[in-house]
Write an enzyme that holds these catalytic residues in place. Structure first.
Site, mmCIF file in Angstrom:
data_model
loop_
_atom_site.group_PDB
_atom_site.id
_atom_site.type_symbol
_atom_site.label_atom_id
_atom_site.label_comp_id
_atom_site.label_asym_id
_atom_site.label_seq_id
_atom_site.Cartn_x
_atom_site.Cartn_y
_atom_site.Cartn_z
ATOM 1 N N ASP A 1 -5.127 -7.109 6.070
ATOM 2 C CA ASP A 1 -6.641 -6.467 5.714
ATOM 3 C C ASP A 1 -7.421 -7.603 5.109
ATOM 4 O O ASP A 1 -9.019 -7.126 5.229
ATOM 5 C CB ASP A 1 -6.122 -5.192 4.177
ATOM 6 C CG ASP A 1 -7.583 -4.199 3.770
ATOM 7 O OD1 ASP A 1 -7.965 -4.247 4.789
ATOM 8 O OD2 ASP A 1 -6.986 -4.054 2.636
ATOM 9 N N LYS B 1 3.848 -15.429 1.532
ATOM 10 C CA LYS B 1 3.322 -16.333 0.120
ATOM 11 C C LYS B 1 4.348 -16.122 -0.008
ATOM 12 O O LYS B 1 5.375 -16.308 -1.766
ATOM 13 C CB LYS B 1 2.911 -15.401 -0.724
ATOM 14 C CG LYS B 1 1.883 -15.762 -1.755
ATOM 15 C CD LYS B 1 0.811 -17.127 -1.643
ATOM 16 C CE LYS B 1 0.612 -17.890 -3.151
ATOM 17 N NZ LYS B 1 -0.096 -18.669 -2.802
ATOM 18 N N ASP C 1 -10.694 -8.868 8.337
ATOM 19 C CA ASP C 1 -12.422 -8.663 6.973
ATOM 20 C C ASP C 1 -13.029 -10.069 7.250
ATOM 21 O O ASP C 1 -14.508 -10.657 7.576
ATOM 22 C CB ASP C 1 -12.668 -8.081 6.519
ATOM 23 C CG ASP C 1 -12.248 -6.492 6.167
ATOM 24 O OD1 ASP C 1 -12.506 -6.327 7.582
ATOM 25 O OD2 ASP C 1 -13.144 -6.117 4.889
ATOM 26 N N TYR D 1 1.452 -1.352 0.012
ATOM 27 C CA TYR D 1 0.122 0.118 0.423
ATOM 28 C C TYR D 1 0.729 1.385 -0.230
ATOM 29 O O TYR D 1 0.584 2.419 0.008
ATOM 30 C CB TYR D 1 -0.649 0.120 1.197
ATOM 31 C CG TYR D 1 -2.386 -1.297 1.715
ATOM 32 C CD1 TYR D 1 -2.119 -1.471 -0.196
ATOM 33 C CD2 TYR D 1 -3.000 -1.591 2.271
ATOM 34 C CE1 TYR D 1 -3.465 -3.180 -0.038
ATOM 35 C CE2 TYR D 1 -3.535 -2.362 2.415
ATOM 36 C CZ TYR D 1 -4.533 -3.146 1.451
ATOM 37 O OH TYR D 1 -4.711 -4.324 0.770
ATOM 38 N N ASP E 1 -2.996 -17.737 0.939
ATOM 39 C CA ASP E 1 -4.427 -18.508 0.609
ATOM 40 C C ASP E 1 -4.721 -19.814 1.460
ATOM 41 O O ASP E 1 -6.147 -19.990 1.563
ATOM 42 C CB ASP E 1 -4.552 -19.053 -1.143
ATOM 43 C CG ASP E 1 -3.081 -19.724 -1.316
ATOM 44 O OD1 ASP E 1 -2.138 -20.228 0.290
ATOM 45 O OD2 ASP E 1 -2.337 -20.949 -2.185
#
Ligand code: NAD
Length: 356
Positions: free
Chosen positions: A247, A191, A251, A141, A223
């Site tokens: 992020d 990852k 959620d 980001y 994943d």
């Protein structure tokens, strides 16, 4: 003992949910021999209306001088047409930047009486208690270079996922330290099978694991972590991960619990100053009606006692009082079933104070 807390109610239901939270904070502190000196400040839309800026210099100054900051929420339709740089959300980003808040803590807790609110089977989520720690100031980001440019006659968009060793180490240490105070299991999510930045992440996390011999460290690809969170979320204790992965996963974890109105959060700086806020926004659709759920903000006050004010007994008392009120069947409209007692925002706050 005296502690200084800056309260920034902000906009919409932010104004309503901080009121009971301040009363709970006051009572819980006094029970442990602490006096909280509350200062109120402006942030978000209300700050734009009064000063022209979503984060007045005075607010940042007060935040830096405080032991902790409690925020309601920022934003609403009234300010939606303003240019990006002067919108209410800039106030929140400015606070995060100004206070150096690099660690975002999002617990996903689900007390058994609310398990039916989840989209998962109740036995998968009843008594869920996991903590997701998201790196907040680095990664894709913020990484450079970034942009959209023309290459070989077509437009190309690009971002950079970048982490330095010191950024990885400081967030990993938050993970180890919090895991050592909980159930002593830390899962680092990356990852590393595809990304070099993740390979470094994993190397650095492994390199400091020896400093925390009581914590069992595991690694998981992002994943798989997303899959495991909805398959068997109770296998986790603490998860630590990057800005973007956190992020998304936080959620996912939030939705396991069924209601936005129940979810607290904390963002911490190296100095110990923290920003505490509910995960939800300003809910313009229900603002001003005394029907918002104040429990996310009240539980955020609990986190404040635990992580910034260093009064864990007050945090435990708040968590217990909230659990009792729920076990007795009291519900705000957002978490109510057809047969539940529905109470308003103020009454819910009073019930928690009575149980305290
Ligand atoms: P929201 O979280 O405000 O609301 C989503 C839905 O959940 C609404 O139906 C709302 O009524 C309900 N809800 C949220 N909190 C609740 C509570 N405590 N009790 C009962 N019901 C609750 O998200 P949104 O509608 O996407 O955004 C509204 C505004 O909030 C926007 O301006 C957005 O930018 C802002 N926002 C601010 C923050 C923040 O300050 N951290 C976070 C998210 C959104």
């Amino acid at each position: 003992m005296k502690k200084n807390v800056l309260v920034l109610p902000g906009d919409g239901i932010g104004q309503e949910v901080v009121e009971p939270a301040i009363s709970v904070m006051d009572v819980a502190a006094k029970q442990e021999g602490c006096e909280i000196i509350v200062t109120q400040g402006l942030v978000g839309g209300v700050a734009i209306d009064e000063t022209g800026s979503p984060l007045p210099a005075e607010t940042l100054k007060l935040a830096k001088a405080a032991d902790a900051v409690l925020l309601g929420g920022v934003g609403g339709p009234k300010w939606d047409d303003l240019p990006m740089a002067s919108r209410p959300e800039k106030g929140l980003l400015g606070l995060r930047q100004g206070l150096g808040l690099f660690a975002n803590l999002r617990p996903a807790l689900l007390s058994a009486p609310l398990a039916s609110a989840s989209s998962l089977k109740p036995d998968l989520v009843a008594d869920l208690d996991i903590l997701i720690i998201r790196e907040l100031t680095g990664g894709i980001y913020f990484g450079e270079p970034r942009g959209i440019e023309t290459r070989d006659n077509e437009r190309v968009g690009f971002n950079t996922m970048v982490y330095s060793e010191h950024e990885i180490e400081r967030i990993a240490r938050v993970g180890f330290e919090l895991a050592s105070k909980r159930n002593k299991r830390l899962c680092s999510v990356d990852k590393a099978n595809v990304l070099e930045v993740s390979q470094l992440w994993r190397e650095v996390v492994n390199s400091i694991a020896g400093d925390y011999p009581d914590v069992e460290l595991s690694h998981m690809y992002v994943d798989n972590a997303a899959m495991q969170l909805v398959r068997a979320p109770k296998q986790f204790d603490v998860i630590v991960t990057t800005n973007m992965f956190g992020d998304i996963l936080s959620d996912v974890a939030a939705m396991l619990t069924g209601s936005l109105g129940m979810l607290p959060s904390a963002s911490l700086a190296a100095s110990g100053v923290g920003l505490y806020e509910p995960v939800h926004g300003t809910a313009p659709d229900i603002a001003g009606k005394d029907i918002a759920n104040p429990l996310a903000t009240i539980l955020s006050v609990g986190m404040m006692f635990r992580y910034s004010l260093d009064i864990p007994a007050a945090a435990n008392n708040i968590d217990k009082a909230v659990a009792e009120v729920l076990a007795e069947g009291y519900r705000t409209a957002d978490i109510a079933g057809p047969k539940d007692d529905v109470v308003g925002c103020r009454t819910m706050g009073e019930l928690v104070i009575e149980r305290l």
